[in-house]
Enzyme design. Structure first.
Site, PDB file in Angstrom:
ATOM      1  N   GLU A  73      14.693  -6.412  14.190  1.00 53.25           N
ATOM      2  CA  GLU A  73      13.416  -6.561  14.448  1.00 53.25           C
ATOM      3  C   GLU A  73      13.024  -7.164  15.819  1.00 53.25           C
ATOM      4  O   GLU A  73      11.974  -8.046  15.888  1.00 53.25           O
ATOM      5  CB  GLU A  73      12.779  -7.535  13.279  1.00 53.25           C
ATOM      6  CG  GLU A  73      13.233  -7.028  11.732  1.00 53.25           C
ATOM      7  CD  GLU A  73      12.821  -7.872  10.598  1.00 53.25           C
ATOM      8  OE1 GLU A  73      12.156  -7.326   9.736  1.00 53.25           O
ATOM      9  OE2 GLU A  73      13.077  -9.042  10.676  1.00 53.25           O
ATOM     10  N   HIS A  92      10.742 -16.041  12.442  1.00 56.01           N
ATOM     11  CA  HIS A  92      10.559 -15.039  11.454  1.00 56.01           C
ATOM     12  C   HIS A  92      11.440 -15.903  10.520  1.00 56.01           C
ATOM     13  O   HIS A  92      12.368 -15.566  10.546  1.00 56.01           O
ATOM     14  CB  HIS A  92      10.549 -13.775  11.701  1.00 56.01           C
ATOM     15  CG  HIS A  92      10.663 -12.907  10.588  1.00 56.01           C
ATOM     16  ND1 HIS A  92       9.661 -12.901   9.523  1.00 56.01           N
ATOM     17  CD2 HIS A  92      11.558 -11.910  10.195  1.00 56.01           C
ATOM     18  CE1 HIS A  92      10.001 -12.054   8.611  1.00 56.01           C
ATOM     19  NE2 HIS A  92      11.019 -11.436   8.875  1.00 56.01           N
ATOM     20  N   HIS A  94      11.968 -16.074   5.977  1.00 62.78           N
ATOM     21  CA  HIS A  94      11.689 -15.418   4.278  1.00 62.78           C
ATOM     22  C   HIS A  94      11.604 -16.557   3.553  1.00 62.78           C
ATOM     23  O   HIS A  94      11.940 -16.591   2.574  1.00 62.78           O
ATOM     24  CB  HIS A  94      12.567 -14.647   3.912  1.00 62.78           C
ATOM     25  CG  HIS A  94      12.932 -13.268   4.930  1.00 62.78           C
ATOM     26  ND1 HIS A  94      13.884 -12.434   4.376  1.00 62.78           N
ATOM     27  CD2 HIS A  94      12.339 -12.898   5.742  1.00 62.78           C
ATOM     28  CE1 HIS A  94      13.991 -11.755   5.251  1.00 62.78           C
ATOM     29  NE2 HIS A  94      12.881 -11.635   6.138  1.00 62.78           N
ATOM     30  N   TYR A 119      -2.794 -31.217   9.778  1.00 62.47           N
ATOM     31  CA  TYR A 119      -1.483 -30.635  10.326  1.00 62.47           C
ATOM     32  C   TYR A 119      -1.281 -29.185  10.386  1.00 62.47           C
ATOM     33  O   TYR A 119      -0.989 -28.533  11.003  1.00 62.47           O
ATOM     34  CB  TYR A 119      -0.189 -31.563   9.588  1.00 62.47           C
ATOM     35  CG  TYR A 119      -0.634 -32.801   9.709  1.00 62.47           C
ATOM     36  CD1 TYR A 119      -0.331 -33.781  10.682  1.00 62.47           C
ATOM     37  CD2 TYR A 119      -0.807 -33.558   8.399  1.00 62.47           C
ATOM     38  CE1 TYR A 119      -0.434 -35.061  10.825  1.00 62.47           C
ATOM     39  CE2 TYR A 119      -1.243 -34.864   8.487  1.00 62.47           C
ATOM     40  CZ  TYR A 119      -1.048 -35.508   9.645  1.00 62.47           C
ATOM     41  OH  TYR A 119      -1.319 -37.114   9.620  1.00 62.47           O
ATOM     42  N   HIS A 160       6.943 -10.020   2.572  1.00 63.74           N
ATOM     43  CA  HIS A 160       8.173 -10.030   3.526  1.00 63.74           C
ATOM     44  C   HIS A 160       8.413 -11.220   4.003  1.00 63.74           C
ATOM     45  O   HIS A 160       9.500 -12.159   3.671  1.00 63.74           O
ATOM     46  CB  HIS A 160       7.716  -9.123   4.676  1.00 63.74           C
ATOM     47  CG  HIS A 160       9.126  -9.077   5.573  1.00 63.74           C
ATOM     48  ND1 HIS A 160       9.207  -7.991   6.513  1.00 63.74           N
ATOM     49  CD2 HIS A 160      10.002  -9.649   5.970  1.00 63.74           C
ATOM     50  CE1 HIS A 160      10.343  -7.930   7.259  1.00 63.74           C
ATOM     51  NE2 HIS A 160      10.920  -9.369   6.945  1.00 63.74           N
TER      52      HIS A 160
END
Length: 210
Positions: A73, A92, A94, A119, A160
């Site tokens: 990716e 990135h 999950h 925050y 995703h």
């Protein structure tokens, strides 16, 4: 920080994210901007077991020049870092709750998590675009990510997971952690009529900390 310092920090922070369940197996990837290119976690690597000397290095044109083969990716990180020249890193994950929001929210939505805490606003910002679903590793998502990153520090890939940027690697990791906790809070309070920050309060936070 030197490149070696950043390699060590990437391993340390990756292990911390993995240990707390922000990624599982070989899921997730991280990139860091260097003066002469980029560092990136290798393909099929676990964030919990990174080796500093095996982290991928890419040159300024995103060509692989050292370490193990980079994540499939790469294009995702390129999309964000080229759109946000002030960003020094991209995370990135999950992570469970942010991914859950990405399964519930409609593609194209820009605020799937309400401004419940200061925050969240300070670390993630006003906008959190939801990118339409693409198969993992499909470079066709690069233009959509690039366009969203022009005006947003973070986004959710539908079904995703989150993609989060920050000025530094530490900033990006902190923002990814804040996004996950904000997603968890949003799901806990879903339908309960929670009090959100007002538009004026959000503006004040962004003008002070944005």
């Amino acid at each position: 920080m030197t490149e070696n310092d950043l390699r060590d920090l990437l391993c340390e922070l990756g292990a911390s994210l993995f240990a707390r369940g922000y990624s599982v197996g070989s899921a997730g990837n991280i990139s860091v901007r260097l003066a002469d290119g980029y560092l990136m976690t290798p393909t099929n690597s676990s964030l919990g077991r990174l080796k500093a000397e095996r982290i991928s290095k890419l040159d300024a044109d995103w060509n692989h020049i050292g370490g193990d083969k980079p994540s499939k990716e790469v294009f995702m990180h390129r999309a964000v870092l080229t759109a946000r020249p002030e960003a020094g890193a991209v995370v990135h994950l999950h992570s469970t709750y942010a991914t859950a929001i990405g399964c519930l929210a409609a593609p194209g939505e820009t605020a799937p998590i309400p401004p419940l805490t200061p925050y969240f606003v300070m670390r993630v910002g006003r906008s959190l675009p939801v990118i339409p679903y693409y198969r993992p590793g499909d470079a066709a998502m690069e233009p959509a990510i690039h366009e969203a990153a022009k005006s947003a520090r973070a986004m959710l890939l539908a079904n995703h997971g989150p993609v989060v940027s920050g000025k530094t690697l530490t900033d990006a990791v902190y923002a990814a952690e804040e996004l996950e906790e904000s997603a968890r809070l949003a799901l806990m309070l879903r339908g309960a009529g929670a009090r959100e920050l007002t538009a004026a309060q959000v503006d004040d936070l962004l003008s002070t900390f944005g």
